[in-house]
Design an enzyme around this catalytic site. Structure first.
Site, PDB file in Angstrom:
ATOM      1  N   GLU A   1      46.870 -12.440  11.503  1.00  0.00           N
ATOM      2  CA  GLU A   1      47.457 -11.592  12.680  1.00  0.00           C
ATOM      3  C   GLU A   1      46.164 -11.018  13.243  1.00  0.00           C
ATOM      4  O   GLU A   1      46.485 -10.354  14.269  1.00  0.00           O
ATOM      5  CB  GLU A   1      48.359 -10.585  11.943  1.00  0.00           C
ATOM      6  CG  GLU A   1      49.649 -11.350  11.553  1.00  0.00           C
ATOM      7  CD  GLU A   1      50.699 -10.872  10.640  1.00  0.00           C
ATOM      8  OE1 GLU A   1      50.651  -9.674  10.320  1.00  0.00           O
ATOM      9  OE2 GLU A   1      51.648 -11.597  10.058  1.00  0.00           O
TER      10      GLU A   1
ATOM     11  N   GLY B   1      53.530 -10.230   2.132  1.00  0.00           N
ATOM     12  CA  GLY B   1      54.017  -9.365   3.067  1.00  0.00           C
ATOM     13  C   GLY B   1      55.353  -8.533   3.053  1.00  0.00           C
ATOM     14  O   GLY B   1      55.538  -7.617   2.233  1.00  0.00           O
ATOM     15  N   GLY B   2      56.303  -9.293   3.617  1.00  0.00           N
ATOM     16  CA  GLY B   2      57.700  -8.693   3.713  1.00  0.00           C
ATOM     17  C   GLY B   2      58.217  -8.288   2.411  1.00  0.00           C
ATOM     18  O   GLY B   2      59.016  -7.321   2.453  1.00  0.00           O
TER      19      GLY B   2
ATOM     20  N   GLY C   1      56.006 -14.757   7.383  1.00  0.00           N
ATOM     21  CA  GLY C   1      57.208 -14.170   7.950  1.00  0.00           C
ATOM     22  C   GLY C   1      58.261 -15.112   8.289  1.00  0.00           C
ATOM     23  O   GLY C   1      59.290 -14.646   9.158  1.00  0.00           O
TER      24      GLY C   1
ATOM     25  N   GLU D   1      46.690 -18.879   3.743  1.00  0.00           N
ATOM     26  CA  GLU D   1      48.094 -18.294   4.308  1.00  0.00           C
ATOM     27  C   GLU D   1      48.271 -19.099   5.433  1.00  0.00           C
ATOM     28  O   GLU D   1      47.654 -18.941   6.798  1.00  0.00           O
ATOM     29  CB  GLU D   1      48.134 -16.853   4.690  1.00  0.00           C
ATOM     30  CG  GLU D   1      47.962 -16.074   3.635  1.00  0.00           C
ATOM     31  CD  GLU D   1      48.422 -14.655   4.128  1.00  0.00           C
ATOM     32  OE1 GLU D   1      49.178 -13.860   3.207  1.00  0.00           O
ATOM     33  OE2 GLU D   1      47.888 -13.866   4.900  1.00  0.00           O
TER      34      GLU D   1
ATOM     35  N   ASN E   1      50.694  -6.676   1.278  1.00  0.00           N
ATOM     36  CA  ASN E   1      50.234  -6.500   2.614  1.00  0.00           C
ATOM     37  C   ASN E   1      51.302  -5.802   3.243  1.00  0.00           C
ATOM     38  O   ASN E   1      52.229  -6.631   3.830  1.00  0.00           O
ATOM     39  CB  ASN E   1      49.825  -7.642   3.095  1.00  0.00           C
ATOM     40  CG  ASN E   1      49.285  -7.396   4.567  1.00  0.00           C
ATOM     41  OD1 ASN E   1      49.118  -6.134   5.072  1.00  0.00           O
ATOM     42  ND2 ASN E   1      49.163  -8.472   5.325  1.00  0.00           N
ATOM     43  N   TRP E   2      51.379  -4.348   3.454  1.00  0.00           N
ATOM     44  CA  TRP E   2      52.467  -3.766   4.107  1.00  0.00           C
ATOM     45  C   TRP E   2      52.397  -3.736   5.726  1.00  0.00           C
ATOM     46  O   TRP E   2      53.301  -3.215   6.301  1.00  0.00           O
ATOM     47  CB  TRP E   2      52.454  -2.415   3.687  1.00  0.00           C
ATOM     48  CG  TRP E   2      53.145  -1.979   2.101  1.00  0.00           C
ATOM     49  CD1 TRP E   2      53.176  -3.005   1.173  1.00  0.00           C
ATOM     50  CD2 TRP E   2      53.342  -0.917   1.678  1.00  0.00           C
ATOM     51  NE1 TRP E   2      53.918  -2.348   0.329  1.00  0.00           N
ATOM     52  CE2 TRP E   2      53.878  -1.137   0.351  1.00  0.00           C
ATOM     53  CE3 TRP E   2      53.339   0.378   2.149  1.00  0.00           C
ATOM     54  CZ2 TRP E   2      54.462   0.000  -0.315  1.00  0.00           C
ATOM     55  CZ3 TRP E   2      54.100   1.590   1.452  1.00  0.00           C
ATOM     56  CH2 TRP E   2      54.696   1.189   0.135  1.00  0.00           C
ATOM     57  N   LYS E   3      51.307  -4.508   6.092  1.00  0.00           N
ATOM     58  CA  LYS E   3      51.091  -4.700   7.554  1.00  0.00           C
ATOM     59  C   LYS E   3      51.389  -3.248   8.223  1.00  0.00           C
ATOM     60  O   LYS E   3      51.108  -2.317   7.702  1.00  0.00           O
ATOM     61  CB  LYS E   3      52.378  -5.657   7.992  1.00  0.00           C
ATOM     62  CG  LYS E   3      51.804  -7.051   7.301  1.00  0.00           C
ATOM     63  CD  LYS E   3      52.466  -8.039   7.799  1.00  0.00           C
ATOM     64  CE  LYS E   3      52.117  -9.313   7.018  1.00  0.00           C
ATOM     65  NZ  LYS E   3      52.687 -10.617   7.663  1.00  0.00           N
TER      66      LYS E   3
ATOM     67  N   SER F   1      55.651 -16.054   3.161  1.00  0.00           N
ATOM     68  CA  SER F   1      57.123 -16.175   2.721  1.00  0.00           C
ATOM     69  C   SER F   1      57.199 -16.089   1.247  1.00  0.00           C
ATOM     70  O   SER F   1      58.064 -16.773   0.657  1.00  0.00           O
ATOM     71  CB  SER F   1      57.830 -17.204   3.246  1.00  0.00           C
ATOM     72  OG  SER F   1      57.893 -16.819   4.920  1.00  0.00           O
TER      73      SER F   1
ATOM     74  N   HIS G   1      42.733 -11.582   8.118  1.00  0.00           N
ATOM     75  CA  HIS G   1      44.278 -12.153   8.403  1.00  0.00           C
ATOM     76  C   HIS G   1      44.583 -12.695   9.646  1.00  0.00           C
ATOM     77  O   HIS G   1      44.018 -12.309  10.649  1.00  0.00           O
ATOM     78  CB  HIS G   1      45.087 -10.858   8.099  1.00  0.00           C
ATOM     79  CG  HIS G   1      46.561 -11.246   7.806  1.00  0.00           C
ATOM     80  ND1 HIS G   1      47.413 -11.740   9.046  1.00  0.00           N
ATOM     81  CD2 HIS G   1      47.158 -11.261   6.548  1.00  0.00           C
ATOM     82  CE1 HIS G   1      48.709 -11.754   8.447  1.00  0.00           C
ATOM     83  NE2 HIS G   1      48.583 -11.553   7.017  1.00  0.00           N
TER      84      HIS G   1
HETATM   85  P1  PGA Z   1      54.940 -12.673   4.497  1.00  0.00           P
HETATM   86  O1  PGA Z   1      53.647 -12.246   5.021  1.00  0.00           O
HETATM   87  O2  PGA Z   1      54.917 -12.701   2.804  1.00  0.00           O
HETATM   88  O3  PGA Z   1      55.875 -11.348   5.192  1.00  0.00           O
HETATM   89  O4  PGA Z   1      55.151 -14.020   4.805  1.00  0.00           O
HETATM   90  C1  PGA Z   1      52.205 -12.826   4.118  1.00  0.00           C
HETATM   91  C2  PGA Z   1      51.013 -12.103   5.019  1.00  0.00           C
HETATM   92  O5  PGA Z   1      51.092 -12.239   6.032  1.00  0.00           O
HETATM   93  O6  PGA Z   1      50.285 -11.726   4.172  1.00  0.00           O
END
Ligand code: PGA
Length: 248
Positions: free
Chosen positions: A95, A229-230, A169, A163, A10-12, A208, A93
Site C-alpha cells: 500500500e 490486516g483486517g 483485503g 504479501e 497491521n492495523w493500517k 486475507s 508494504h
Molecule cells: P489483510 O491485509 O489481512 O486485510 O488482507 C494484510 C496486509 O496488508 O498486511
C-alpha cells in the site's frame, strides 16, 4: 532449525484511542500462546498510548522515513518510533509501494534506517495480479527481495512478509503449494546472499489471513508466521490466528 512463529497485526489506518483496550485484550489472550511471538502495528498516533499501556508488548510502526530528521512533512523517523515505544516497523508494504510510489531503493534505505535505530523490521514484498497470472511471480518477488534487503543486517532482526497484492483485503489467497514455493524460493535466495543466517530469518505470509485459513497457511513449508490486516483489529478475529500458530 526451529523458528518461533510470528503473528503480526497491521492495523493500517484504523483505530482511535479507545482501541488501546482492544490491544490489551489481544495481548492478554496472546499470553495463553507463549510459543508464538505477537506484535501489533497500530497507526502512529496510537503507538505511544499502546506502548504505555502494554510495556511488555511488541508494538510497531507501519512505515518510517529513511532520514533521521529534517524537512519531510508528514513523515516519521525510525528514532521517533523508538521514542514512542515501538520495537519494530513494517517497511515496503504494497500500500506504500503502490500508493506512495516507494521503490526498492527507498524500502532498503528505510529498512537500514530502522535497524540502525534499533527497530526490528518486517520487509514486505509481493506481486500484482497480472504478474501472478503471467507466471512471473517468483522472479518478481525475488528481485524485490534482492533490491530491498539492507546491505548488512542481523537475520534475527529482519523478517520478510510475502504479501501477494491481489490477496490483500480481497478474501483471495494463493494455494498452499504456491505459498510454500514462494517462501522456499525466498529462503533459497536469502541463503545465496547471507548463507546460514537465512535459516534464522522468519518469512511471514500476508493477504486475507483469517481464523479459518491460518492453520493451513502457517503450516505451509517455510512459512514462519503471518502479517494480518483486517483480521487483526479485534481479539475475537486475531487470537484464532495466533492459536493456529501455536498449534503447529
Ligand atoms: P489483510 O491485509 O489481512 O486485510 O488482507 C494484510 C496486509 O496488508 O498486511
Amino acid at each position: 532449525m526451529a523458528r518461533r512463529k510470528y503473528v503480526v497485526g497491521n492495523w493500517k489506518m484504523n483505530g482511535l484511542s479507545d482501541a488501546v483496550t482492544e490491544a490489551q485484550a489481544i495481548f492478554a489472550a496472546a499470553d495463553e500462546h507463549p510459543a508464538v511471538d505477537v506484535a501489533i502495528c497500530p497507526p502512529f498516533t496510537l503507538i505511544g498510548a499502546m506502548a504505555a499501556a502494554l510495556p511488555e508488548a511488541a508494538i510497531g510502526g507501519q512505515d518510517c522515513h529513511a532520514a533521521a530528521s529534517g524537512a519531510y512533512t508528514g513523515s516519521v523517523a525510525a528514532a521517533m518510533l523508538v521514542d514512542a515505544g515501538a520495537t519494530l516497523v513494517i517497511v515496503g508494504h504494497s500500500e506504500r509501494r503502490e500508493g506512495c510510489g516507494e521503490g526498492d531503493a527507498e524500502v532498503k534505505a528505510k529498512a537500514e534506517a530502522a535497524l540502525a535505530a534499533g527497530l526490528n523490521v518486517i520487509l514486505c514484498v509481493g506481486e500484482p495480479r497480472a504478474v501472478r497470472e503471467s507466471g512471473g511471480a517468483i522472479d518478481y518477488v525475488l528481485a524485490q527481495v534482492r533490491e530491498s534487503l539492507p546491505v548488512e543486517f542481523d537475520p534475527a532482526r529482519l523478517a520478510i512478509a510475502y504479501e501477494p497484492i491481489w490477496a490483500i483485503g480481497t478474501g483471495l489467497v494463493p494455494t498452499v503449494d504456491d505459498v510454500a514455493a514462494m517462501h522456499g524460493a525466498i529462503r533459497a535466495a536469502l541463503a545465496e546472499r547471507i548463507g546460514a543466517g537465512a535459516e534464522v530469518m522468519r518469512l511471514l505470509y500476508g493477504g486475507s489471513v483469517n481464523g479459518e485459513n491460518a492453520a493451513e497457511l502457517l503450516g505451509a513449508g517455510d512459512v514462519d508466521g503471518a502479517l494480518v490486516g483486517g483480521a487483526s483489529l479485534t481479539a475475537a478475529k486475531f487470537i484464532p490466528i495466533v492459536a493456529a500458530g501455536a498449534g503447529l
